[in-house]
Design a protein around this motif. Structure first.
Motif, short mmCIF file in Angstrom:
data_model
loop_
_atom_site.label_atom_id
_atom_site.label_comp_id
_atom_site.label_asym_id
_atom_site.label_seq_id
_atom_site.Cartn_x
_atom_site.Cartn_y
_atom_site.Cartn_z
N VAL A 173 49.52 55.32 -17.49
CA VAL A 173 48.68 54.42 -16.40
C VAL A 173 48.40 54.86 -14.78
O VAL A 173 47.32 54.96 -14.46
N ARG A 174 49.79 55.81 -14.40
CA ARG A 174 49.36 56.99 -13.24
C ARG A 174 49.13 57.28 -13.65
O ARG A 174 47.89 57.61 -12.78
N ALA A 175 48.48 57.74 -14.26
CA ALA A 175 47.41 59.63 -15.04
C ALA A 175 46.29 58.75 -14.88
O ALA A 175 45.34 59.65 -14.20
N THR A 176 45.66 57.89 -15.43
CA THR A 176 44.19 57.53 -15.57
C THR A 176 43.90 56.86 -14.47
O THR A 176 43.02 57.38 -13.26
N ASP A 177 45.26 56.11 -13.34
CA ASP A 177 44.65 55.76 -11.95
C ASP A 177 44.75 57.20 -10.91
O ASP A 177 42.81 56.84 -10.01
N THR A 178 45.10 58.39 -10.94
CA THR A 178 44.97 58.97 -10.71
C THR A 178 43.83 59.90 -10.93
O THR A 178 43.06 60.11 -9.79
N ARG A 179 43.37 60.26 -11.86
CA ARG A 179 42.24 60.54 -12.50
C ARG A 179 41.09 59.60 -12.18
O ARG A 179 40.27 60.55 -11.67
N GLU A 232 37.83 61.76 -9.54
CA GLU A 232 37.09 61.65 -10.09
C GLU A 232 35.88 60.92 -8.84
O GLU A 232 34.23 60.73 -8.78
N ALA A 233 36.17 59.59 -8.61
CA ALA A 233 35.56 58.86 -7.46
C ALA A 233 35.35 59.90 -6.03
O ALA A 233 34.55 59.64 -5.53
N GLU A 234 36.19 60.56 -5.38
CA GLU A 234 35.90 61.09 -4.84
C GLU A 234 35.79 62.51 -4.49
O GLU A 234 34.02 63.09 -3.85
N PHE A 235 35.37 63.42 -6.07
CA PHE A 235 34.26 64.58 -6.23
C PHE A 235 32.81 63.06 -6.26
O PHE A 235 31.77 64.24 -5.41
N ARG A 236 32.68 62.12 -6.87
CA ARG A 236 31.18 61.50 -6.58
C ARG A 236 31.13 61.52 -5.35
O ARG A 236 29.87 61.75 -4.33
N PHE A 237 32.34 60.68 -4.34
CA PHE A 237 31.63 60.72 -2.78
C PHE A 237 31.01 61.74 -2.19
O PHE A 237 30.21 62.06 -1.30
#
Length: 623
Positions: free
Chosen positions: A229-235, A239-244
């Motif tokens: 769960v932690r790894a998924t949330d971090t990913r 991913e959101a930072e890369f899209r931004f």
């Protein structure tokens, strides 16, 4: 003019209300969701969803009945094979064909009805949320209220979809698993028989084993799932930072190109993308661990009850068919008991989407309530038959209740042209108050009827579609013939656009800022209002063009009144009067109750169904 009420009392009241709400937040979460979406099921016109839901429930019952039939068929088939009864075995082939055809038909019908129900509910809820949001400037006002309700487009388009689809899926699968559990516990209990434990006859041992097996599997899954769960949330965050970063680079394309900054920007994007790698590896490790366990768990669930029943089979107290049947029944019971574990991610996603929808709805309702205020601590909008625009004892506040402009009185009579400039923020706030979209403040605003007045800001809205509709907005383009539309465009120097009336484009991005502002003056010529309120509507024009637009209005509409609030690059001689605005001192609270509500909104908000968060993190999350 200031509010004499003590500032501490409203804040204390709102604070106590907020703290009291924490204890029943989960209950309020479900109540608010039912308030928002419940009328779809309970209204008099709600026969369609109730019929679809009843049909879906009957299909679930049919699915469970077919699973039970298949389980009984398995016992009959293997008993026939054990006894070498050829006729009996051949009969089971025909029975299996009926089971298979029934399963195919039932599952297909279930899928079709479920999707009909999901989309119908989504359509209804989308229409309701958009109806509340896109009404009386609430979409604009809610944006100014602090809180976690940004990106309404995503909440309406995506979160409503998830909330409705996941709710139907969860309800359907839960009902299925409950029926499955109730049915197969009885079957498994009857197949368990009696076993001797320390000389004591014990019934239903396979049921106890199924509950223990499912419970142990849940514990291990929680423990293995916590780092996942932690790894998924971090990913997801990376991913959101890369899209931004990509969006920001796209929006800044011109300055990047002018500065020849592509190499540095490309390097930055590669660096941001590189941060995804570690979270991807951590997620892969977590998925591998969970896959290893789940694979063994599923395989063992089918074999364990058979191994347990082998001694009874060898003793002759259990037939081969009943042995195989017990294995299938054991799998069905453990699968039903695993529903919470299997659906934790879906429940968490559903909860998050519903919460996001409710936050948007809460902001819209709050905006509507604040706009509906009347009395001494509110801006009172009066639609008057008298021929004037006026503000009396007007004090304009920011959305947090602090003063922006105070003690303003102004009257504009028919035929007058008035320039109101000065502090840019105060001028913008006054324009919004006069147009009726800014509810924060106090005083009186007298306005003519809506159909006699037009208000145009610095960047008028141009809907996507034909140019004729962009010109005629907010009225229908069919109200004007082509000759009138072409004449309006030509009068403001946009004759080159007259041949594009039927072209459907995104005109906001095609036209230049000065062309957009000239188009807004074409609307004035087209609509011929008696009262015109402009807010920085000439600030992108050169002085000569700005003056030409105002002279055009004076020539075409000599009896119209015009109020220009904000910056005007041209001559001031066009105006009969001028007024200079000064912003009120920063930090002065004029609406204490509103200010207290905003301060309370900054407090951490308890999440409903917090047990889902702890369960998703594994048992370590309970400490």
């Amino acid at each position: 003019m200031t509010d004499k009420s003590p500032p501490a009392e409203p804040f204390r009241a709102v604070l106590q209300e907020s703290l009291g709400a924490r204890s029943n937040h989960t209950k309020r979460f479900f109540r608010d969701f039912m308030r928002l979406s419940g009328p779809y099921w309970t209204s008099r016109q709600g026969w369609r969803p109730r019929l679809l839901a009843a049909t879906l429930a009957l299909l679930v019952v049919a699915q469970v009945a077919l699973v039970v039939w298949l389980n009984l068929w398995t016992a009959d088939l293997f008993d026939a094979l054990e006894r070498r009864l050829t006729d009996r075995a051949m009969e089971q082939i025909g029975v299996f064909a009926m089971i298979m055809l029934g399963t195919m038909a039932t599952n297909t019908a279930h899928l079709t009805v479920r999707r009909w129900l999901q989309f119908d509910w989504r359509r209804w809820l989308t229409a309701r949320v958009i109806g509340d949001w896109m009404r009386d400037a609430r979409h604009y006002q809610a944006d100014r209220i602090p809180g976690d309700h940004a990106n309404p487009d995503g909440r309406i388009a995506e979160d409503i979809r998830i909330a409705t689809e996941a709710a139907v899926d969860l309800a359907s699968t839960l009902f299925y698993c409950v029926l499955l559990l109730v049915t197969f516990i009885g079957i498994l209990w009857s197949l368990s028989g009696w076993i001797q434990v320390a000389g004591v006859a014990v019934p239903g041992h396979l049921v106890v084993l199924a509950f223990g097996y499912a419970g142990a599997g849940a514990v291990v899954a929680f423990m293995l799932g916590r780092p996942l769960v932690r790894a998924t949330d971090t990913r997801q965050t990376r991913e959101a930072e890369f899209r931004f970063s990509l969006v920001r680079s796209h929006e800044g394309g011109e300055p990047i190109a002018v500065a020849r900054g592509e190499p540095l920007e490309r390097e930055r994007l590669e660096t941001v993308f590189g941060t995804i790698a570690k979270s991807w590896r951590d997620q892969t490790v977590g998925l591998a661990r969970l896959m290893t366990f789940s694979s063994g768990y599923v395989v063992l669930a089918g074999v364990l009850p058979v191994l347990v029943g082998v001694p009874r089979f060898l003793e002759g107290t259990l037939s081969l068919g009943r042995l195989i049947q017990s294995g299938q029944a054991f799998q069905q019971v453990t699968a039903a008991l695993s529903w919470p574990v299997d659906n934790l991610a879906v429940i968490a996603g559903w909860r998050a989407s519903v919460e996001r929808i409710l936050m948007l709805d809460e902001a819209v309702r709050l905006a509507a309530a604040e706009a509906a205020r009347t009395g001494e601590t509110a801006i009172n909008l009066n639609r008057t038959p008298e021929p004037y625009i006026g503000v009396r004892d007007l004090c304009i506040a920011a959305p947090d209740g602090t003063a922006m402009l105070s003690d303003l009185t102004l009257t504009v009579k028919p035929g007058e042209r008035v320039l109101v400039d000065g502090d840019p923020e105060a001028a913008s706030a006054l324009f919004r108050v006069v147009t009726g979209i800014w509810p924060w403040g106090r005083g009186h605003v007298d306005l003519p009827a809506d159909d006699a007045m037009i208000a145009i800001g610095p960047w008028p809205f141009l809907p996507q579609g034909p140019l004729r509709q962009a010109l005629a907005f907010p009225k229908a383009a069919a109200c004007h013939d082509d000759a009138v539309l072409r004449a309006a465009l030509s009068s403001v120097g946009l004759a080159h656009l007259t041949s594009l009336l039927e072209e459907a484009r995104d005109w906001t991005h095609i036209l230049s800022p000065s062309e957009v502002q000239r188009l807004s003056f074409a609307r004035i010529v087209l609509f011929r209002p008696r009262w015109i309120v402009l807010g920085n509507a000439t600030d992108t024009l050169d002085p000569t063009t700005a003056d030409a637009m105002l002279r055009l209005v004076a020539e075409r509409l000599p009896e119209a009144s015009l109020v220009l609030i904000g910056k005007h690059p041209g001559s001031r001689e066009f105006f009969h009067r001028q007024l200079n605005l000064e912003r009120a001192p920063d930090g002065v609270v004029v609406l204490h109750e509103l200010h207290a509500r905003r301060q309370a909104a900054k407090m951490p908000r308890p999440r409903p169904l917090s047990v889902i968060d702890r369960m998703r993190k594994g048992y370590g999350g309970w400490s």
